[in-house]
Enzyme design. Structure first.
Site: not given
Ligand code: IDP
Ligand code: MG
Length: 137
Positions: A9, A49, A57, A85, A91, A102, A112, A115, A126
């Site tokens: 990212k 997304y 968010f 993963r 996350t 991360r 973070n 992805h 994707e």
């Molecule tokens: P992941 O990337 O670990 O699969 P997801 O829940 O799919 O997590 O969320 C996608 C992306 O959205 C995350 O990687 C992060 O950049 C952002 N994100 C997820 N949850 C939050 C949150 O609670 N606050 C702000 N950003 C979030």
């Molecule tokens: Mg995800």
């Protein structure tokens, strides 16, 4: 061999972490099959997304992920989806274990670093947004 999709990212690209992240991935036994650097338009980011479109968010996420270049990577390894993963960590970097990408390289729940596809279905969706490679062996 299973394939998976990784995106480095914009925060990690800005922090010069492309090499560090790819080294961790290769050291963990993944082979890089395809790789390129691109800038996502907000509309392409929204498509990528789309499963999160109703989350609070979402707007911040779209703004962030289209704020600079990303590196998209197709990877192969045994159990690639699950293994990537694990290597990426959970996350929220503040809660992610040390030794994960991360946990070591990011500090913000939105910004973070990476992805990683979470299922075969999301991998197909994707990777097809970025690579024309025939995905079925
Ligand atoms: P992941 O990337 O670990 O699969 P997801 O829940 O799919 O997590 O969320 C996608 C992306 O959205 C995350 O990687 C992060 O950049 C952002 N994100 C997820 N949850 C939050 C949150 O609670 N606050 C702000 N950003 C979030
Ligand atoms: Mg995800």
């Amino acid at each position: 061999m299973e394939k998976t999709f990784l995106m480095i990212k914009p925060d990690a690209v800005r922090k010069n972490l492309i090499g560090e992240i790819l080294m961790r991935v290769e050291d963990a036994g993944f082979k890089i099959v395809e790789l390129k650097m691109v800038k996502l338009s907000p509309s392409r980011a929204k498509k990528f997304y789309q499963v999160h479109r109703n989350k609070p968010f979402f707007e911040d996420l779209i703004k962030f992920v289209s704020s600079g270049k990303v590196v998209v990577v197709l990877l192969t390894r045994r159990n690639a989806i699950r293994k990537l993963r694990e290597l990426v960590g959970i996350t929220d970097p503040k809660k992610a274990r040390r030794g994960t990408i991360r946990g070591d390289l990011a500090s913000d729940v939105t910004q973070n670093a990476v992805h990683a596809s979470d299922s075969a279905k999301s991998f197909r969706f994707e990777s097809e947004l970025f690579f024309k490679t025939k995905l079925v062996k």
